[in-house]
Motif scaffolding. Structure first.
Motif, PDB file in Angstrom:
ATOM      1  N   VAL A   1      11.313   0.748  31.775  1.00 17.82           N
ATOM      2  CA  VAL A   1      12.035   2.008  31.597  1.00 17.82           C
ATOM      3  C   VAL A   1      12.496   2.114  30.146  1.00 17.82           C
ATOM      4  O   VAL A   1      13.195   1.231  29.637  1.00 17.82           O
ATOM      5  CB  VAL A   1      13.256   2.097  32.533  1.00 17.82           C
ATOM      6  CG1 VAL A   1      13.979   3.425  32.333  1.00 17.82           C
ATOM      7  CG2 VAL A   1      12.824   1.940  33.987  1.00 17.82           C
ATOM      8  N   ASP A   2      12.123   3.206  29.498  1.00 17.65           N
ATOM      9  CA  ASP A   2      12.466   3.420  28.094  1.00 17.65           C
ATOM     10  C   ASP A   2      13.573   4.458  27.963  1.00 17.65           C
ATOM     11  O   ASP A   2      13.416   5.607  28.384  1.00 17.65           O
ATOM     12  CB  ASP A   2      11.216   3.886  27.339  1.00 17.65           C
ATOM     13  CG  ASP A   2      11.512   4.307  25.911  1.00 17.65           C
ATOM     14  OD1 ASP A   2      12.441   3.736  25.312  1.00 17.65           O
ATOM     15  OD2 ASP A   2      10.818   5.203  25.398  1.00 17.65           O
ATOM     16  N   HIS A   3      14.713   4.046  27.393  1.00 20.25           N
ATOM     17  CA  HIS A   3      15.837   4.937  27.096  1.00 20.25           C
ATOM     18  C   HIS A   3      16.325   5.726  28.318  1.00 20.25           C
ATOM     19  O   HIS A   3      16.660   6.906  28.223  1.00 20.25           O
ATOM     20  CB  HIS A   3      15.477   5.897  25.957  1.00 20.25           C
ATOM     21  CG  HIS A   3      15.556   5.251  24.607  1.00 20.25           C
ATOM     22  ND1 HIS A   3      14.523   4.508  24.091  1.00 20.25           N
ATOM     23  CD2 HIS A   3      16.542   5.228  23.682  1.00 20.25           C
ATOM     24  CE1 HIS A   3      14.872   4.047  22.896  1.00 20.25           C
ATOM     25  NE2 HIS A   3      16.089   4.458  22.623  1.00 20.25           N
ATOM     26  N   GLY A   4      16.382   5.055  29.455  1.00 18.57           N
ATOM     27  CA  GLY A   4      16.924   5.699  30.645  1.00 18.57           C
ATOM     28  C   GLY A   4      18.438   5.825  30.570  1.00 18.57           C
ATOM     29  O   GLY A   4      19.127   4.911  30.112  1.00 18.57           O
ATOM     30  N   LEU A   5      18.960   6.958  31.031  1.00 16.63           N
ATOM     31  CA  LEU A   5      20.406   7.174  31.047  1.00 16.63           C
ATOM     32  C   LEU A   5      20.985   6.793  32.408  1.00 16.63           C
ATOM     33  O   LEU A   5      20.270   6.363  33.315  1.00 16.63           O
ATOM     34  CB  LEU A   5      20.720   8.623  30.698  1.00 16.63           C
ATOM     35  CG  LEU A   5      20.205   9.110  29.332  1.00 16.63           C
ATOM     36  CD1 LEU A   5      20.740  10.502  29.025  1.00 16.63           C
ATOM     37  CD2 LEU A   5      20.583   8.145  28.216  1.00 16.63           C
ATOM     38  N   GLU A   6      22.272   6.975  32.562  1.00 17.30           N
ATOM     39  CA  GLU A   6      22.999   6.459  33.725  1.00 17.30           C
ATOM     40  C   GLU A   6      22.440   6.954  35.056  1.00 17.30           C
ATOM     41  O   GLU A   6      22.461   6.241  36.059  1.00 17.30           O
ATOM     42  CB  GLU A   6      24.476   6.848  33.598  1.00 17.30           C
ATOM     43  CG  GLU A   6      25.372   6.202  34.630  1.00 17.30           C
ATOM     44  CD  GLU A   6      26.843   6.503  34.376  1.00 17.30           C
ATOM     45  OE1 GLU A   6      27.673   6.048  35.171  1.00 17.30           O
ATOM     46  OE2 GLU A   6      27.152   7.189  33.378  1.00 17.30           O
ATOM     47  N   GLY A   7      21.904   8.172  35.085  1.00 20.77           N
ATOM     48  CA  GLY A   7      21.428   8.753  36.332  1.00 20.77           C
ATOM     49  C   GLY A   7      20.261   8.029  36.978  1.00 20.77           C
ATOM     50  O   GLY A   7      19.968   8.240  38.159  1.00 20.77           O
ATOM     51  N   ILE A   8      19.579   7.159  36.233  1.00 15.02           N
ATOM     52  CA  ILE A   8      18.417   6.459  36.797  1.00 15.02           C
ATOM     53  C   ILE A   8      18.821   5.310  37.713  1.00 15.02           C
ATOM     54  O   ILE A   8      17.983   4.793  38.463  1.00 15.02           O
ATOM     55  CB  ILE A   8      17.507   5.893  35.687  1.00 15.02           C
ATOM     56  CG1 ILE A   8      18.226   4.767  34.918  1.00 15.02           C
ATOM     57  CG2 ILE A   8      17.029   6.996  34.756  1.00 15.02           C
ATOM     58  CD1 ILE A   8      17.352   4.008  33.945  1.00 15.02           C
ATOM     59  N   GLU A   9      20.076   4.896  37.675  1.00 16.66           N
ATOM     60  CA  GLU A   9      20.476   3.648  38.328  1.00 16.66           C
ATOM     61  C   GLU A   9      20.180   3.589  39.831  1.00 16.66           C
ATOM     62  O   GLU A   9      19.716   2.554  40.320  1.00 16.66           O
ATOM     63  CB  GLU A   9      21.949   3.367  38.046  1.00 16.66           C
ATOM     64  CG  GLU A   9      22.227   3.108  36.566  1.00 16.66           C
ATOM     65  CD  GLU A   9      23.225   1.999  36.334  1.00 16.66           C
ATOM     66  OE1 GLU A   9      22.894   0.841  36.636  1.00 16.66           O
ATOM     67  OE2 GLU A   9      24.329   2.312  35.868  1.00 16.66           O
ATOM     68  N   PRO A  10      20.428   4.656  40.623  1.00 19.94           N
ATOM     69  CA  PRO A  10      20.097   4.557  42.053  1.00 19.94           C
ATOM     70  C   PRO A  10      18.618   4.262  42.310  1.00 19.94           C
ATOM     71  O   PRO A  10      18.287   3.450  43.188  1.00 19.94           O
ATOM     72  CB  PRO A  10      20.504   5.935  42.598  1.00 19.94           C
ATOM     73  CG  PRO A  10      21.583   6.393  41.675  1.00 19.94           C
ATOM     74  CD  PRO A  10      21.152   5.914  40.317  1.00 19.94           C
ATOM     75  N   ASN A  11      17.730   4.899  41.544  1.00 17.20           N
ATOM     76  CA  ASN A  11      16.305   4.652  41.759  1.00 17.20           C
ATOM     77  C   ASN A  11      15.862   3.309  41.189  1.00 17.20           C
ATOM     78  O   ASN A  11      14.910   2.700  41.693  1.00 17.20           O
ATOM     79  CB  ASN A  11      15.471   5.793  41.173  1.00 17.20           C
ATOM     80  CG  ASN A  11      15.433   6.997  42.100  1.00 17.20           C
ATOM     81  OD1 ASN A  11      15.934   6.937  43.224  1.00 17.20           O
ATOM     82  ND2 ASN A  11      14.857   8.090  41.642  1.00 17.20           N
ATOM     83  N   VAL A  12      16.530   2.847  40.153  1.00 17.84           N
ATOM     84  CA  VAL A  12      16.264   1.491  39.664  1.00 17.84           C
ATOM     85  C   VAL A  12      16.635   0.483  40.745  1.00 17.84           C
ATOM     86  O   VAL A  12      15.904  -0.483  41.001  1.00 17.84           O
ATOM     87  CB  VAL A  12      17.050   1.214  38.364  1.00 17.84           C
ATOM     88  CG1 VAL A  12      17.043  -0.285  38.038  1.00 17.84           C
ATOM     89  CG2 VAL A  12      16.451   1.999  37.210  1.00 17.84           C
TER      90      VAL A  12
END
Length: 340
Positions: free
Chosen positions: A97-108
């Motif tokens: 994941v490149d430069h992901g912001l906080e909103g990606i965390e559930p899917n991570v």
């Protein structure tokens, strides 16, 4: 939303990509023996730096024998969240994941729960199971600010470029805050900055307005190269070259052209080689997919590059730059042998 599927047959193999209005997903690799698939979720590829980073990912993936599935969210944070969900459904060997912001965390978290290793490059990921690759952002900021303090004898009137919420910028900002506290002669009079598909131009407009509002400004600290390019443009357009200096972070071929100009206001940048960082990131993801990556925090060390050095050595590209700064090539970090 209608997806358009295009199938391209080529001599070396078959590649395919799916495009819609917001996101681009592409598969890259060659046919033959089965190769590990690594999904790459890029927030954006809209600047020279990101293009060179992704080129480094692609080149190194070919060397080590990995097939890439690349998603480009085109700067749309909501789309990147969906891209990570799509990548998880593929069950790849790993997700980068490149430069992901906080909103990606559930899917991570969903990907990690599914047993898929996740490597974040300059991404906001708090899950301790994920692996982090970064450019040692604190060191980048410290290299630039140490020189700023030295050059100004700790006394400067500064316009600062910063946007909160981006992991590398937040890390660099912590250093800047400590610099101001330790050096009361460093006075920040304005904060500017925007991150979108025209960052440099809009930052230039903001810096121009701030320079006009604060004519005693002597320094612009711009710890992101698109900020620095915009700041340089503003200084030049207002005829303040020689009075206002720009201190930056990051580098690309386009940045070198700006730094290399005679009397450029942009006097130095603290940087890594974006292509090398991309190579480190994909090697780390490859190792994670094989269960061989034991280090959770992978740091790529930076170097300080001055405009004077670029002009003196007639450097016009990052590929030339690394010949004069060999420490920018870090093949020893997350090493992977060449595929046979």
């Amino acid at each position: 939303m209608v997806a358009v599927l295009v199938v391209l047959a080529i001599v070396a193999g078959v590649g395919w990509f799916v495009k819609n209005r917001q996101s681009t997903a592409s598969a890259e690799g060659t046919t033959g023996a089965a190769k590990p698939v690594i999904a790459v979720s890029a927030r954006t590829t809209d600047s020279d730096y990101y293009v060179q980073w992704l080129n480094g990912v692609k080149k190194e993936a070919a060397r080590i024998g990995a097939t890439l599935k690349i998603y480009d969210a085109n700067g749309d944070d909501s789309q990147q969240i969906l891209d990570i969900e799509s990548a998880t459904a593929l069950k790849p060997a790993a997700i980068l994941v490149d430069h992901g912001l906080e909103g990606i965390e559930p899917n991570v978290k969903k990907a990690l729960d599914a047993g898929i290793p996740v490597v974040g490059f300059d991404s906001v990921i708090s899950d301790s199971r994920a692996i982090s690759v970064s450019q040692s952002d604190e060191k980048l900021s410290k290299l630039a600010t140490d020189r700023l303090v030295k050059d100004t004898d700790g006394k400067a009137t500064v316009i600062y470029a910063y946007v909160a919420g981006f992991a590398p910028l937040d890390a660099r900002n912590k250093v800047w805050e400590s610099v101001k506290k330790a050096n009361p002669g460093i006075k920040q009079v304005a904060q500017v900055g925007v991150v979108n598909d025209s960052t440099a131009q809009q930052t230039a407009e903001q810096v121009k307005a701030s320079l006009q509002a604060h004519p005693d400004t002597t320094v612009v600290f711009a710890p992101y190269d698109e900020f620095a390019k915009g700041a340089t443009q503003a200084v030049e357009e207002l005829g303040l070259t020689g009075k206002v200096k720009v201190y930056g972070v990051d580098i690309s071929d386009a940045d070198i052209a700006v730094l290399g100009k005679t009397d450029s206001p942009w006097v130095l940048t603290a940087t890594t080689d974006p292509s090398n960082v991309g190579a480190v990131a994909i090697r780390t993801a490859f190792r994670a997919g094989e269960g061989k990556q034991t280090t959770k925090d992978v740091l790529v060390p930076p170097a300080l590059v001055t405009a004077e050095e670029i002009r003196k050595n007639k450097i016009s590209s990052v590929s030339q730059l690394v010949k004069y700064f060999p420490s920018l090539v870090t093949d020893d970090i997350s090493p992977v042998a060449e595929a046979k």
